[in-house]
Scaffold this motif. Structure first.
Motif, PDB file in Angstrom:
ATOM      1  N   SER A   1      31.775  40.787  34.645  1.00 28.62           N
ATOM      2  CA  SER A   1      31.975  41.053  33.219  1.00 28.62           C
ATOM      3  C   SER A   1      32.774  39.937  32.557  1.00 28.62           C
ATOM      4  CB  SER A   1      32.703  42.386  33.032  1.00 28.62           C
ATOM      5  OG  SER A   1      34.010  42.309  33.565  1.00 28.62           O
ATOM      6  N   SER A   2      32.554  39.772  31.257  1.00 26.98           N
ATOM      7  CA  SER A   2      33.330  38.778  30.505  1.00 26.98           C
ATOM      8  C   SER A   2      34.653  39.371  30.028  1.00 26.98           C
ATOM      9  CB  SER A   2      32.531  38.265  29.306  1.00 26.98           C
ATOM     10  OG  SER A   2      32.301  39.326  28.386  1.00 26.98           O
TER      11      SER A   2
ATOM     12  N   GLN B   1      42.323  35.799  40.929  1.00 25.24           N
ATOM     13  CA  GLN B   1      42.579  36.267  39.564  1.00 25.24           C
ATOM     14  C   GLN B   1      41.419  37.152  39.108  1.00 25.24           C
ATOM     15  OE1 GLN B   1      43.111  32.422  37.644  1.00 25.24           O
ATOM     16  NE2 GLN B   1      45.318  32.779  37.596  1.00 25.24           N
ATOM     17  N   SER B   2      41.073  38.107  39.972  1.00 29.98           N
ATOM     18  CA  SER B   2      39.855  38.878  39.776  1.00 29.98           C
ATOM     19  C   SER B   2      40.057  40.339  40.144  1.00 29.98           C
ATOM     20  CB  SER B   2      38.751  38.300  40.667  1.00 29.98           C
ATOM     21  OG  SER B   2      37.630  39.140  40.693  1.00 29.98           O
ATOM     22  N   TYR B   3      39.499  41.208  39.304  1.00 30.24           N
ATOM     23  CA  TYR B   3      39.402  42.632  39.642  1.00 30.24           C
ATOM     24  C   TYR B   3      38.062  42.884  40.319  1.00 30.24           C
ATOM     25  CZ  TYR B   3      43.421  44.242  36.955  1.00 30.24           C
ATOM     26  OH  TYR B   3      44.692  44.476  36.499  1.00 30.24           O
ATOM     27  N   LYS B   4      38.059  43.880  41.200  1.00 24.71           N
ATOM     28  CA  LYS B   4      36.818  44.410  41.777  1.00 24.71           C
ATOM     29  C   LYS B   4      36.918  45.921  41.667  1.00 24.71           C
ATOM     30  CE  LYS B   4      34.002  44.652  45.957  1.00 24.71           C
ATOM     31  NZ  LYS B   4      34.083  46.059  46.372  1.00 24.71           N
ATOM     32  N   LEU B   5      36.002  46.491  40.903  1.00 22.29           N
ATOM     33  CA  LEU B   5      35.985  47.926  40.664  1.00 22.29           C
ATOM     34  C   LEU B   5      34.710  48.492  41.278  1.00 22.29           C
ATOM     35  CD1 LEU B   5      37.281  50.369  39.164  1.00 22.29           C
ATOM     36  CD2 LEU B   5      35.849  49.757  37.210  1.00 22.29           C
TER      37      LEU B   5
ATOM     38  N   LEU C   1      31.934  46.120  39.873  1.00 20.50           N
ATOM     39  CA  LEU C   1      32.236  45.442  38.613  1.00 20.50           C
ATOM     40  C   LEU C   1      33.350  44.436  38.872  1.00 20.50           C
ATOM     41  CD1 LEU C   1      31.702  45.311  35.541  1.00 20.50           C
ATOM     42  CD2 LEU C   1      33.525  47.004  35.285  1.00 20.50           C
ATOM     43  N   PHE C   2      33.078  43.170  38.588  1.00 23.96           N
ATOM     44  CA  PHE C   2      34.033  42.094  38.837  1.00 23.96           C
ATOM     45  C   PHE C   2      34.514  41.468  37.536  1.00 23.96           C
ATOM     46  CE2 PHE C   2      31.500  42.117  42.718  1.00 23.96           C
ATOM     47  CZ  PHE C   2      32.460  41.940  43.709  1.00 23.96           C
ATOM     48  N   SER C   3      35.704  40.896  37.589  1.00 19.75           N
ATOM     49  CA  SER C   3      36.185  40.003  36.540  1.00 19.75           C
ATOM     50  C   SER C   3      36.510  38.679  37.215  1.00 19.75           C
ATOM     51  CB  SER C   3      37.445  40.555  35.883  1.00 19.75           C
ATOM     52  OG  SER C   3      38.537  40.525  36.784  1.00 19.75           O
ATOM     53  N   PHE C   4      36.187  37.594  36.563  1.00 19.26           N
ATOM     54  CA  PHE C   4      36.562  36.261  37.037  1.00 19.26           C
ATOM     55  C   PHE C   4      36.992  35.456  35.829  1.00 19.26           C
ATOM     56  CE2 PHE C   4      33.571  37.372  40.489  1.00 19.26           C
ATOM     57  CZ  PHE C   4      34.400  37.135  41.582  1.00 19.26           C
TER      58      PHE C   4
END
Length: 128
Positions: A13-14, A41-45, A57-60
């Protein structure tokens, strides 16, 4: 090889908070686990879909853009099975999520419609 199903689909995701709200609060997917990976520096849901499948769902930081047109090369769309496409589409519309007009699959005779996630990724509701 004995493939028994799809385990997960991964989405980057952005805007993590916005996408988490969309998938959890609006679509109603259940959280299995949420992890912040400091080194990336990333979430993993991990989100549960009713049949045992999952969405990761990732954030980068600063992910590159990707074409999302349905005919672009790569993953075309992610389809969710629902018992009643019309009812599910109305529920999305009531939550402010636009859906395309419901169509009938010419091969299976089943109704379906498309909608978009916060990053404009194509999602489908398919009656099954």
């Amino acid at each position: 090889m004995d493939i028994s199903g799809i385990h997960h689909c991964a989405i980057i995701s952005s805007d993590y908070a916005r996408s988490k709200h969309f998938y959890v609060d609006l679509l109603g997917l259940k959280i299995i686990n949420e992890t912040y990976r400091n080194e990336r520096q990333s979430y993993k849901l991990d989100l549960s879909i009713g049949n045992g499948s999952q969405i990761e769902l990732f954030s980068f930081p600063n992910p590159p853009s990707r074409p999302t047109r349905p005919e672009a090369c790569g993953l075309r769309h992610l389809a969710f099975a629902v018992p009643d496409v019309d009812a599910a589409a109305r529920e999305l519309n009531e939550k402010g999520i636009d859906t395309e007009p419901i169509r009938i699959d010419a091969i299976t005779g089943k109704p379906f419609t498309f909608f978009r996630d916060p990053d404009d990724l194509p999602l489908e509701l398919y009656q099954g």
